[in-house]
Write an enzyme that holds these catalytic residues in place. Structure first.
Site, PDB file in Angstrom:
ATOM      1  N   GLU A   1       0.908  -1.060  -0.026  1.00 39.18           N
ATOM      2  CA  GLU A   1       0.101   0.055  -0.053  1.00 39.18           C
ATOM      3  C   GLU A   1       0.823   1.259   0.020  1.00 39.18           C
ATOM      4  OE1 GLU A   1      -3.732   2.030   2.908  1.00 39.18           O
ATOM      5  OE2 GLU A   1      -2.261   0.342   3.516  1.00 39.18           O
TER       6      GLU A   1
ATOM      7  N   LYS B   1      -9.566   1.159  -3.215  1.00 42.45           N
ATOM      8  CA  LYS B   1     -10.146   1.045  -1.804  1.00 42.45           C
ATOM      9  C   LYS B   1     -11.599   1.444  -1.506  1.00 42.45           C
ATOM     10  CE  LYS B   1      -8.537   0.313   2.872  1.00 42.45           C
ATOM     11  NZ  LYS B   1      -7.634   1.136   4.008  1.00 42.45           N
TER      12      LYS B   1
ATOM     13  N   CYS C   1      -5.002  -3.406   3.128  1.00 40.94           N
ATOM     14  CA  CYS C   1      -4.964  -3.114   4.360  1.00 40.94           C
ATOM     15  C   CYS C   1      -6.247  -3.479   5.172  1.00 40.94           C
ATOM     16  CB  CYS C   1      -4.661  -1.573   4.871  1.00 40.94           C
ATOM     17  SG  CYS C   1      -3.617  -1.736   6.374  1.00 40.94           S
TER      18      CYS C   1
END
Length: 502
Positions: free
Chosen positions: A259, A322, A372
């Site tokens: 990330e 995301k 994440c």
């Protein structure tokens, strides 16, 4: 028993829940914690049960995500007292779900026999965990089921998911508590049956709902960039140079960078760097997934992963944005702008990507990225499995939890990823900034591992899978609604019975 002692025991019950999660999952501690809490509320009035549940919840949650203090104090420059207070406030707010469950159990218990109480306890525990997982954007970090990723209750993962596992662990705790407090025949029979089932469980491997596809050679990068240096422009050239050289050096089928491995927008990069990445991978057989922010002031910004590969360039690059954003880190909840403005951290409001994102094709395999925190939400990943022909055969998590220092957060996140592989029966590769950078097979076993908090490259082989688990089927279509319906139906029936017998 004096009230202060009872309060300390409630804190201990929550502490056992926290200790059960990491650095290694210990399901027995989760069961013992649930048993201690069940014993404490066995005769408590609803108001006292509420307080005991709140104390247990605060100890459980603060003991699980205490490392949030580091991100706010060390990197956000908040005063220590305010950082600690924020962690305790969050734990206290989230503990209200467990507190409410304990109060309702105290109100409705004991009017339908052992089986009634066992069902009521398990259903209320399930509903408390579901509420924490989904209400107000949800924060299910530290759910009880993660303690059982290596235990016999892991057999439930592809059927019921992590929250079903947690409710089963709570049920075992209730049986244990009742066996100690009231060793009657129903409790003894239930204890014997559960003991026999647990003894046999390790021998029952459980069915494979999925089948092997092809193999994939992967290279996983771990830059180990300290969080206070990640956006330091004096150090950025060295960080970029290491990641780019490692990307170019890979000859695997797929190379994955963490990330925000590239922490700048493509337009902000040194001239020719982005074009060099496109040109390199478009001419080779190796594909790459790279974490990078995308967007502009007009259309908004996103925390993204870009996919480079043979024949891909420009508009043909793969893009994953995301979907499930982190409160305060990636979006600012209403009314909390003042709190975020106090922290000198590169935070902001990002745009959400689609829920059921398409996969990234690497040869004959389909790779499903997530970023994440997103792998906490198995029901959201399951939406990608509704169309079996397009479902991922391999999952890829890219993370940066350097915000939390060298803490147990790394181990906790690893258990979370392992549980997702059990629910969906898909392998997962994890490329992280500071750890845990690993490859996990479809049975939740770590097959390749890089030591955390070092800079390095991990080479691994993963076996893709196709097919759909029961959890992926129902969660992909209905989310967690079936578990909500089950829990509410049990509570409604047992509570209704209690009122009419009272």
């Amino acid at each position: 028993m004096p009230a202060p002692v009872v309060g300390l025991l409630a804190l201990g019950a929550g502490g056992l829940q926290a200790l059960s999660l990491a650095p290694e999952p210990r399901g027995v501690l989760q069961v013992l914690g649930a048993a201690l809490l069940a014993a404490l509320v066995a005769q408590a009035a609803p108001r006292r049960a509420f307080v005991l549940g709140a104390l247990a919840g605060v100890a459980w949650l603060a003991g699980t995500f205490w490392w949030l203090f580091i991100s706010m104090h060390r990197y956000g420059n908040l005063p220590a007292w305010l950082s600690a207070g924020a962690v305790l406030a969050l734990a206290a707010a989230l503990s209200l779900y467990l507190a409410g469950a304990m109060a309702l159990f105290a109100r409705w218990r004991g009017r339908g026999g052992f089986g009634h109480d066992l069902l009521l306890w398990s259903a209320l525990w399930l509903l408390a965990e579901l509420a924490r997982a989904q209400l107000l954007t949800g924060f299910p970090w530290g759910a009880a089921g993660y303690a059982h990723v290596d235990g016999p209750l892991a057999l439930l993962a592809p059927w019921l998911g992590v929250h079903g596992m947690g409710a089963a662990g709570a049920a075992l705790g209730f049986v244990l508590a009742r066996l100690v407090l009231q060793p009657r025949q129903p409790a003894r029979a239930a204890a014997l049956g559960l003991t026999a089932a647990l003894a046999l469980a390790p021998a029952l491997r459980g069915p494979d709902f999925t089948r092997a596809t092809g193999g994939l050679a992967v290279t996983l990068l771990q830059g180990n960039v300290p969080q206070d240096e990640k956006f330091d422009f004096s150090r950025l050239p060295q960080t970029l140079d290491w990641h780019v050289r490692a990307l170019f050096a890979s000859t695997a089928d797929l190379v994955v960078a963490p990330e925000t491995a590239i922490p700048l927008l493509p337009a902000q990069l040194p001239q020719g760097l982005w074009q060099g990445l496109e040109a390199h991978f478009s001419r080779r057989t190796t594909s790459a997934l790279v974490g990078v922010p995308l967007g502009d002031a007009d259309s908004g910004y996103s925390n993204s992963v870009v996919g480079f590969g043979p024949g891909r360039a420009g508009a043909d690059l793969y893009r994953y944005d995301k979907h499930h954003l982190v409160p305060f880190g990636e979006f600012i909840p209403w009314g909390f702008r003042w709190f975020v403005d106090m922290m000198r951290m590169p935070l902001g409001d990002f745009s959400r990507g689609p829920l059921a994102a398409p996969s990234f094709a690497v040869g004959t395999e389909r790779v499903g990225p997530n970023i994440c925190y997103e792998d906490l939400f198995g029901e959201e990943l399951a939406t990608r499995f509704v169309d079996a022909a397009q479902a991922p055969t391999v999952l890829a998590n890219v993370s940066n939890i350097g915000w939390f220092g060298e803490t147990v957060a790394v181990d906790q996140h690893l258990q979370i990823s392992r549980l997702r592989t059990l629910e969906l029966q898909r392998p997962m590769v994890r490329a992280t900034n500071t750890g845990a950078t690993v490859a996990i097979d479809h049975r939740g076993r770590v097959t390749h591992r890089l030591a955390p908090h070092v800079r390095g490259v991990l080479e691994a082989q993963v076996q893709g899978r196709e097919g759909t688990t029961p959890f992926a089927w129902w969660a992909g279509r209905f989310g967690l609604l079936p578990l909500w319906a089950l829990g509410l139906a049990v509570v409604a029936s047992t509570g209704f019975r209690s009122r009419h017998r009272g």
